[in-house]
Write an enzyme that holds these catalytic residues in place. Sequence first.
Site, PDB file in Angstrom:
ATOM      1  N   GLY A  38     -43.157  21.161  26.672  1.00  0.00           N
ATOM      2  CA  GLY A  38     -44.117  21.181  25.576  1.00  0.00           C
ATOM      3  C   GLY A  38     -44.549  22.597  25.216  1.00  0.00           C
ATOM      4  O   GLY A  38     -44.281  23.543  25.951  1.00  0.00           O
ATOM      5  N   ALA A  41     -51.146  26.079  22.713  1.00  0.00           N
ATOM      6  CA  ALA A  41     -51.699  27.112  21.855  1.00  0.00           C
ATOM      7  C   ALA A  41     -51.300  28.496  22.365  1.00  0.00           C
ATOM      8  O   ALA A  41     -51.143  29.429  21.584  1.00  0.00           O
ATOM      9  CB  ALA A  41     -53.213  26.990  21.813  1.00  0.00           C
ATOM     10  N   ASN A  42     -51.125  28.634  23.655  1.00  0.00           N
ATOM     11  CA  ASN A  42     -50.852  29.980  24.154  1.00  0.00           C
ATOM     12  C   ASN A  42     -49.657  30.075  25.109  1.00  0.00           C
ATOM     13  O   ASN A  42     -49.624  30.940  25.971  1.00  0.00           O
ATOM     14  CB  ASN A  42     -52.111  30.570  24.808  1.00  0.00           C
ATOM     15  CG  ASN A  42     -52.813  29.529  25.674  1.00  0.00           C
ATOM     16  OD1 ASN A  42     -52.205  28.517  26.042  1.00  0.00           O
ATOM     17  ND2 ASN A  42     -54.055  29.771  26.000  1.00  0.00           N
ATOM     18  N   GLY A  43     -48.683  29.202  24.950  1.00  0.00           N
ATOM     19  CA  GLY A  43     -47.493  29.332  25.771  1.00  0.00           C
ATOM     20  C   GLY A  43     -46.591  28.120  25.722  1.00  0.00           C
ATOM     21  O   GLY A  43     -46.809  27.200  24.935  1.00  0.00           O
ATOM     22  N   LYS A  58     -45.437  27.143  33.328  1.00  0.00           N
ATOM     23  CA  LYS A  58     -45.991  27.583  32.043  1.00  0.00           C
ATOM     24  C   LYS A  58     -45.809  29.084  31.859  1.00  0.00           C
ATOM     25  O   LYS A  58     -46.224  29.875  32.701  1.00  0.00           O
ATOM     26  CB  LYS A  58     -47.473  27.226  31.932  1.00  0.00           C
ATOM     27  CG  LYS A  58     -48.079  27.683  30.613  1.00  0.00           C
ATOM     28  CD  LYS A  58     -49.384  26.996  30.305  1.00  0.00           C
ATOM     29  CE  LYS A  58     -49.915  27.437  28.942  1.00  0.00           C
ATOM     30  NZ  LYS A  58     -51.155  26.754  28.588  1.00  0.00           N
ATOM     31  N   ASP A 150     -61.058  21.714  25.614  1.00  0.00           N
ATOM     32  CA  ASP A 150     -60.112  21.238  24.607  1.00  0.00           C
ATOM     33  C   ASP A 150     -59.550  19.864  24.965  1.00  0.00           C
ATOM     34  O   ASP A 150     -58.341  19.696  25.090  1.00  0.00           O
ATOM     35  CB  ASP A 150     -58.983  22.265  24.469  1.00  0.00           C
ATOM     36  CG  ASP A 150     -58.240  22.142  23.143  1.00  0.00           C
ATOM     37  OD1 ASP A 150     -58.670  21.336  22.299  1.00  0.00           O
ATOM     38  OD2 ASP A 150     -57.238  22.838  22.966  1.00  0.00           O
TER      39      ASP A 150
END
Lengths: 311, 241
Positions: A38, A41-43, A58, A150
Amino acid sequence: MTWMGCGVTTSFDLRLARGTILYGKWHGGRYEVQRLLGEGANGKVFLVSHRGRSYALKVGADAADLQSEINVLRAITDTKSRSGEPFLVHVDDFTHYPGRDYCFYVMQYIQGSSMTEYLQREGSEWYSLLGVHLLRQLAELHQEGWVFGDLKLDNVLVSQYGRAHLIDYGGVTAIGKSVRQFTELYDRGYWSAGSRRADPAYDLFSLAVLLIQVMEDRRLAQLLKSRDRSVNALLALVKESVTLAPFGEWFGKALSGGFNSAREASAAWQSRYRTRSSARQRKKSGSRWLFRAFAVSVLMLAATAIWYLNV
Amino acid sequence: MKQILLITDGCSNVGMNPVTAAAHAYAEGITVNVVGVLDQGDLGEAGATEINEISKAGGGLSRLVHTKELARTVQMMTRKTVMHTIQNAVHKELKQVLGDSSLESLPPEKRGEVVRVMDELGETAKLRVALLIDASASMKPKLQAVEEAIKDLMLSLQSRQGESELSVFHFPGGKHGEGAALDMGWTRSMKDIPALFSRLQMQGTTPTGPAIMEVIDFYRKDDYGRGHRDDMDGLRSDYVV
């Protein structure tokens, strides 16, 4: 979403083919890429194998962003380990062949599906259990002084037997600070229902929207189109829904900051579905009671008849 | 930390080059971000290039968005720029200490502490954002979205631990269609925001450059009035070893 800024790495087009081997620069681990799981937002998150086991890895688009996520994970990993879930496994960098270093961390791989997929497949009677699992995890985080931030459909994975897991910790914020990352639909501020300062009620608000969304996706979409963004509009939706209406009181409190903690919200949620299931049982035992009464009256009638005949 | 956030939908056509003006701002420690709002793709290639150039000269970010994404974009840009400003300062320090400015040159264990300090600064440093709104005729249907975005930004700023202030300008402002007019001075409260643009007269020209210069002037006077400087330097020596 492409940013045209200078100096800020925001477009992140790292591609790693299946079979690519990543070597940890500082700790020397060996990770074989299986596939992309997947993009956040940042990776990006990849499925990798390491020493014969599967993990989620990640890679951060920005070293500082990823590191602050790691800081949070480090802080909460101890708690999670106590509950039997070692979450953060390794932290390292790898050098990709054009010579750029990427930061990454390795975490436990959770196999599962989204809440909506799960409910479609297994049936809506699992709904309240998903709520229980999410509330328990939020309660654990809050107790350690963190807010998830989030909370949204993409950040929850459901594995076997309705075990719902929170999976992306990029938005986790210390209580009292401004929420680091949020998604409008689930944001208390977006619905004019309060601030963006991290407190347990912020997560409970997002959870309430999520729990509405997984059951009443279409109605929620309609509501957003009508531009009537308010807690009252959400509560009206809950009232109209057959599945959600029994939880009406719970939603009312969760959306208006009426719970002091996730623990309290969890207790209220569980008492809700207990009353529901015990109501069903009561109906069953009720009919059994009727049957017994009926049997007794038949016996009495028979006895009376016999007595009458004897006389 | 000082920021100018320009919201526009077209090319400048009067006065000083806005790219030069943005470079002036950056030289004074003010970062310039630009959001181009386009609903029917009415910006054109020249407009898109100008927006990009202004943000580059101003050390900031630029994005082209639809009105419905405006609030989210404004909020994210402001936050990213805060972190970016801190990162720049930290990189400078790292370069002095290590000869290498990247965070990646530190082992992961040490990186954690540096980033913790950066996050702390991002949350607590004093922040001022001056919004500069293009009020040329074509912006009229977008002003409601602009107002919503301003309120949304105020909400995010209020949630920060550090002191945060917002001011709003529109342009063209003066009697002669030059420069910018102040709609709302530095504020920390939501109360001042409602119905900001209801009395606004929409005009034809787009003097982006002169408007930026006017906001720089406003910052300058304000700093003089307050009698202190609040750039990163003071914070940096306090926190980063």
